[in-house]
Design an enzyme around this catalytic site. Sequence first.
Site, short mmCIF file in Angstrom:
data_model
loop_
_atom_site.label_atom_id
_atom_site.label_comp_id
_atom_site.label_asym_id
_atom_site.label_seq_id
_atom_site.Cartn_x
_atom_site.Cartn_y
_atom_site.Cartn_z
N ASP A 134 13.26 29.54 -24.10
CA ASP A 134 12.78 30.92 -24.11
C ASP A 134 11.44 30.93 -24.83
O ASP A 134 11.35 30.64 -26.02
CB ASP A 134 13.80 31.79 -24.85
CG ASP A 134 13.42 33.26 -24.87
OD1 ASP A 134 12.21 33.57 -24.90
OD2 ASP A 134 14.33 34.11 -24.90
N ASP A 152 2.15 33.13 -18.02
CA ASP A 152 2.29 33.41 -16.59
C ASP A 152 3.77 33.48 -16.26
O ASP A 152 4.27 32.76 -15.40
CB ASP A 152 1.58 32.29 -15.81
CG ASP A 152 1.51 32.55 -14.32
OD1 ASP A 152 1.56 33.72 -13.92
OD2 ASP A 152 1.40 31.58 -13.56
#
Length: 275
Positions: A134, A152
Amino acid sequence: MKQNIGLRRQRISCMPDSFKSPQQPSATPQVRTQGDRRSLEFRPGMIQSEMRLSRPDELVLRYARAMMCFALFQPRPRHIVMVGLGGGSLAKFCYRHLPEARITVLELRADVIALREQFHIPPDDARFRVIHADAADYLARTPASADVLLVDGFDEAGMPAALGSARFYADCRRALLPGGVLVANLFSYDRHYAAMLGRLRLTFRDRICWFDGIAGNNRIIFAVRADPGAAAPARPLRVQRLVALRRRLGLGFLNALLARLLVRRLSRRGRGAAP
């Protein structure tokens, strides 16, 4: 990765093994091959990444070439951190053409990482690493570690709220070294776009800029870390001011050409590096 051209085209995110195991999103990524082109999609038309099989390291999508404009700010980065692997377009290009850089890719989804061979993404080695993690958790724990941070991260529903929050941008800023640059891929039509831009402006003390007319509905934001009273490399700040001025002068028609020429120059500079 992703670029919006008519239909919505998007992408994903990642972190080290010792961090908490992220939850897996629901939509299954699809690999589609047509002729010399291979794409990664969540839904038809939602292209996360695209490559040419004949030239797998080439940057096909405009938004990816636009993100490589970070080299104007940091021409020889030592450490590049990427949020989102997708089909690995930016990762492959940087690995091939920036041979002095160490590259860390953070990817939330194990099913995306599992596709790396289909997209010719190189195996991990001393200077390239893909981490299942994460990104929000990872960046909060790795201060002052990157010269360039490419954000992104998208899934089938768009950008996760955590990747556009004030807390995340603050962690991104702390993860950068002085003079480091954050490159954030946002959609100009996102209903949260204005709020995210405001958070970036506030977090980076207005040291932000972008190139108009370079990637369609993708707005690529560049933000430079400059701490008050602290020494920082002069080039990133000088480039940030110049790009902001050029936008006010209405020179957007030159930006797509600038990105193409920059990518071409980097390709020549890195020619002969290990694939």
